[in-house]
Write a protein that holds these residues in place. Structure first.
Motif, short mmCIF file in Angstrom:
data_model
loop_
_atom_site.label_atom_id
_atom_site.label_comp_id
_atom_site.label_asym_id
_atom_site.label_seq_id
_atom_site.Cartn_x
_atom_site.Cartn_y
_atom_site.Cartn_z
N GLN A 198 -10.21 -43.97 -3.16
CA GLN A 198 -11.23 -44.63 -2.34
C GLN A 198 -12.53 -44.75 -3.11
O GLN A 198 -13.31 -45.68 -2.87
CB GLN A 198 -11.46 -43.84 -1.06
N ALA A 199 -12.77 -43.81 -4.02
CA ALA A 199 -13.99 -43.84 -4.81
C ALA A 199 -13.74 -43.15 -6.13
O ALA A 199 -12.91 -42.23 -6.23
CB ALA A 199 -15.14 -43.17 -4.07
N VAL A 200 -14.45 -43.61 -7.16
CA VAL A 200 -14.32 -42.99 -8.48
C VAL A 200 -15.65 -43.11 -9.21
O VAL A 200 -16.33 -44.13 -9.11
CB VAL A 200 -13.17 -43.63 -9.28
N ILE A 201 -16.00 -42.05 -9.92
CA ILE A 201 -17.22 -42.05 -10.74
C ILE A 201 -16.82 -41.89 -12.19
O ILE A 201 -16.03 -40.99 -12.53
CB ILE A 201 -18.16 -40.90 -10.32
N LEU A 202 -17.33 -42.73 -13.03
CA LEU A 202 -17.00 -42.72 -14.46
C LEU A 202 -18.26 -42.62 -15.30
O LEU A 202 -19.35 -43.01 -14.86
CB LEU A 202 -16.28 -44.02 -14.85
N ARG A 203 -18.08 -42.18 -16.52
CA ARG A 203 -19.11 -42.33 -17.54
C ARG A 203 -18.81 -43.59 -18.31
O ARG A 203 -17.65 -44.01 -18.45
CB ARG A 203 -19.10 -41.13 -18.49
N GLU A 204 -19.85 -44.21 -18.80
CA GLU A 204 -19.68 -45.40 -19.61
C GLU A 204 -18.66 -45.14 -20.71
O GLU A 204 -18.70 -44.11 -21.39
CB GLU A 204 -21.03 -45.77 -20.25
N TYR B 9 -6.63 -52.13 -14.08
CA TYR B 9 -6.99 -51.24 -15.18
C TYR B 9 -8.35 -51.65 -15.74
O TYR B 9 -8.52 -52.81 -16.15
CB TYR B 9 -5.95 -51.30 -16.29
N LEU B 10 -9.28 -50.73 -15.75
CA LEU B 10 -10.60 -50.97 -16.34
C LEU B 10 -10.71 -50.10 -17.59
O LEU B 10 -10.69 -48.87 -17.49
CB LEU B 10 -11.71 -50.66 -15.35
N THR B 11 -10.83 -50.76 -18.72
CA THR B 11 -10.84 -50.06 -20.00
C THR B 11 -12.25 -50.02 -20.58
O THR B 11 -12.95 -51.03 -20.53
CB THR B 11 -9.90 -50.77 -20.99
N ALA B 12 -12.61 -48.87 -21.13
CA ALA B 12 -13.93 -48.71 -21.75
C ALA B 12 -15.02 -49.25 -20.82
O ALA B 12 -15.74 -50.19 -21.13
CB ALA B 12 -13.97 -49.42 -23.10
N SER B 13 -15.11 -48.66 -19.64
CA SER B 13 -15.97 -49.19 -18.58
C SER B 13 -17.42 -49.36 -19.02
O SER B 13 -17.95 -48.60 -19.82
CB SER B 13 -15.89 -48.28 -17.35
N GLN B 14 -18.01 -50.39 -18.45
CA GLN B 14 -19.42 -50.71 -18.70
C GLN B 14 -20.20 -50.52 -17.40
O GLN B 14 -19.61 -50.53 -16.32
CB GLN B 14 -19.53 -52.16 -19.17
N LYS C 19 -21.66 -44.45 -14.73
CA LYS C 19 -22.95 -43.86 -15.09
C LYS C 19 -23.14 -43.89 -16.60
O LYS C 19 -22.17 -43.85 -17.35
CB LYS C 19 -23.02 -42.41 -14.59
N PRO C 20 -24.43 -43.93 -17.04
CA PRO C 20 -24.68 -43.97 -18.50
C PRO C 20 -24.22 -42.68 -19.16
O PRO C 20 -24.21 -41.62 -18.54
CB PRO C 20 -26.22 -44.11 -18.58
#
Lengths: 109, 116
Positions: free
Chosen positions: A8-14, A74-79, A108-109
């Motif tokens: 439902q939700a996800v937090i990633l680093r750049e 699929y989101l690769t090397a997220s920006q 997030k940065p």
């Protein structure tokens, strides 16, 4: 019936990768993916037709497994620009799409 | 190229009042759709049209009516507004059915409607 999206939700680093899943209880003819930023309209990303194809757009790609009635984004090397809510829309061979509840992605940065 | 334009962008109504939301597209699309979006619910289809003069019910049609007198316009009406209809309303259009025709849906910027 509404397709189920996970997570439902996800937090990633750049630079990190993410996978968003979309699962339907009905046979699918095609799957659409859209991204919506807060307070804005949904924007089309891609359509996948039955046949198990995989599509890509920049560093965002998707697959469609018609036997399992599932699609994955699929989101690769997220920006940072990837942040938003992602929706899948499923077509059960009618004239309309049924959208999932969405997956909120924050990069997030 | 304006794409899909929704009017108005914001509106506050009192319970029992009526109003019409206008959607206009300049892409010569055959198909048009009205959705509502509520927190955590995604987009739910209210009504749709496969061409001028046609309309059909979607998932949540109760309390709404629609008309498509011209190909480029799709109107959504609330005859007697209720607080449960407080939502963000999106209009979309496509060349053919969003899935079968292999055509994406193009969305307007939405109308934020509050009913007190």
């Amino acid at each position: 019936q509404q397709p189920v999206q996970s997570p439902q939700a996800v937090i990633l680093r750049e630079g990190e990768d993410a996978v968003i899943n979309c699962s339907s209880s009905k046979a699918l003819y095609s799957v659409h993916w859209y991204r919506q930023k807060h307070g804005e309209a949904p924007i089309f990303l891609m359509i996948l037709l039955k046949g198990g194809e995989q599509k890509g757009h920049d560093k965002i790609s998707a697959s469609f497994n018609e036997k399992k009635q599932q699609s994955s984004l699929y989101l690769t090397a997220s920006q940072l620009s990837y942040s938003g809510t992602y929706f899948c829309g499923t077509d059960n061979a009618g004239n309309m799409l049924t959208f999932g509840g969405g997956t909120r992605l924050m990069v997030k940065p | 190229n304006a794409g899909v334009t929704q009017t108005p962008k914001f509106r506050v109504l009192k319970t029992g009042q009526s109003m019409t939301l206008l959607c206009a597209q300049d892409m010569n699309h055959e198909y048009m759709y009205w959705y509502r979006q509520d927190p955590g619910m995604g987009l739910r289809l209210i009504h749709y049209s496969v061409g001028e003069g046609t309309t059909a019910k979607g998932e949540v049609p109760d309390g709404y009516n629609v008309s498509r007198l011209k190909k480029q316009n799709f109107l959504l009406g609330l005859e007697s507004a209720a607080p449960s209809q407080t939502s963000v309303y999106f209009c979309a259009s496509s060349y053919r059915a969003g899935g079968r025709g292999n055509q994406p849906q193009h969305f307007g910027d939405g109308t934020r409607l509050s009913i007190l």
